[in-house]
Enzyme design. Sequence first.
Site: not given
Ligand code: AOF
Ligand code: ZN
Length: 369
Positions: A51, A53, A76, A156, A186, A198, A206, A298
């Site tokens: 994540h 943090e 989280c 477009a 994309r 398409t 794509l 698209e």
């Molecule tokens: C954060 N920082 O950069 C993100 C968060 O499957 P896991 O354990 O990686 O958890 C996914 C969940 O974590 C996701 O559903 C969302 O609630 C959170 N995402 N949280 O602190 C992050 N990407």
């Molecule tokens: Zn997290």
Amino acid sequence: MQLNVAMRSALSLAKKGLGLCYPNPSVGCIILDKNNNLIGLGNTSKTGRPHAEEVALNNLVGNPKGGTAVVTLEPCAHKNSKNLSCVELIINAGISHVVIPILDPDKRTHGKGVELLEKSAIKVSIGIYKEEAFNINYGFYSRIKYNRPLVCLKVATSLDGKIATKKGESKWITGEVARLHGHSLRASHDVILVGINTVIKDNPKLDCRIKGLEKYSPVKVIVDSNLKIPLSSNLLINLKKYPVIIWTKKNKINSIKKNKLIKMGVSIVELNKTNKKLILLEGLNDLAKKGFNRVLVEGGSNISASLIDNNLIDKVYLYRNGIFIGADGLSSIGKYKFRNLSLAKRFQLRDTRILDGDVLEEWKLINRS
Ligand code: AOF
Ligand code: ZN
């Protein structure tokens, strides 16, 4: 660094990860020391872990004790055997202030992240740049709340809204800069969806052809009721690199072709029909189940019309060039039914940009249900 500047930087970091970190939201994080000097930054990694943090706290160039974490989403609160929660990481680092725009819609964290931080005597400020933060993770919110990804339509057109001449000539209506911008669009989506017409007419690849961003090329979805896809099409040739999902009708499909496609590695998803048309929402629900947050449509004009008709286009990216094609050109949107204007789907203009003589407009659906 001021907190609003730090949050804008964190939002830019979050934007950078879109299209790469699904199923997770794309989050940005800035760490400031107790004198508000920038000492760390990060964004959610490819496929979601580590994540934001964790990335930021693992690469500090100063002391975080008494400092501030500026994060674009509530940190989280859940942990598993491999990872501590970001709340724990923040507490362990000795941070004393956390700044976030919005809460995480994921039930495992929603409100709990803030509660746990406050219980540890960490000040939490909520609400700064909340609209911007929500827009970046609109797709993740959509998947959690509506059980379907965010669906954006890219078109477009000429000044009079046509996507091709009567003879089908469409290369190119918009200029090079607008087309390059389309490739960056994309890159920031998880999936590109197109109709079978398409594929047959244009044989498109794509992918994202911006140097260095090839890895951002999305998964493809082809809407193909009767499995008409030519086995030699570019999308199937590149299948190993970029996965392909085909949405087709349930039961009466050509099982020889189906088995061939499955053998090649295509994932076939069978959908029910109503009024002779595939129920596209079923396909979108399946994409949500697979963890995709953001879909870019698209074309062609019929699939776009069906999606609009069913309230399934949330945003439109409209690139326009200063050319008139006239009444016998092909319209960007096929026939869709509404009895009177008050029932037509309405979008609101959110942003415009001039791209070397073309214009890009970003429209958002009003009253999404
Ligand atoms: C954060 N920082 O950069 C993100 C968060 O499957 P896991 O354990 O990686 O958890 C996914 C969940 O974590 C996701 O559903 C969302 O609630 C959170 N995402 N949280 O602190 C992050 N990407
Ligand atoms: Zn997290």
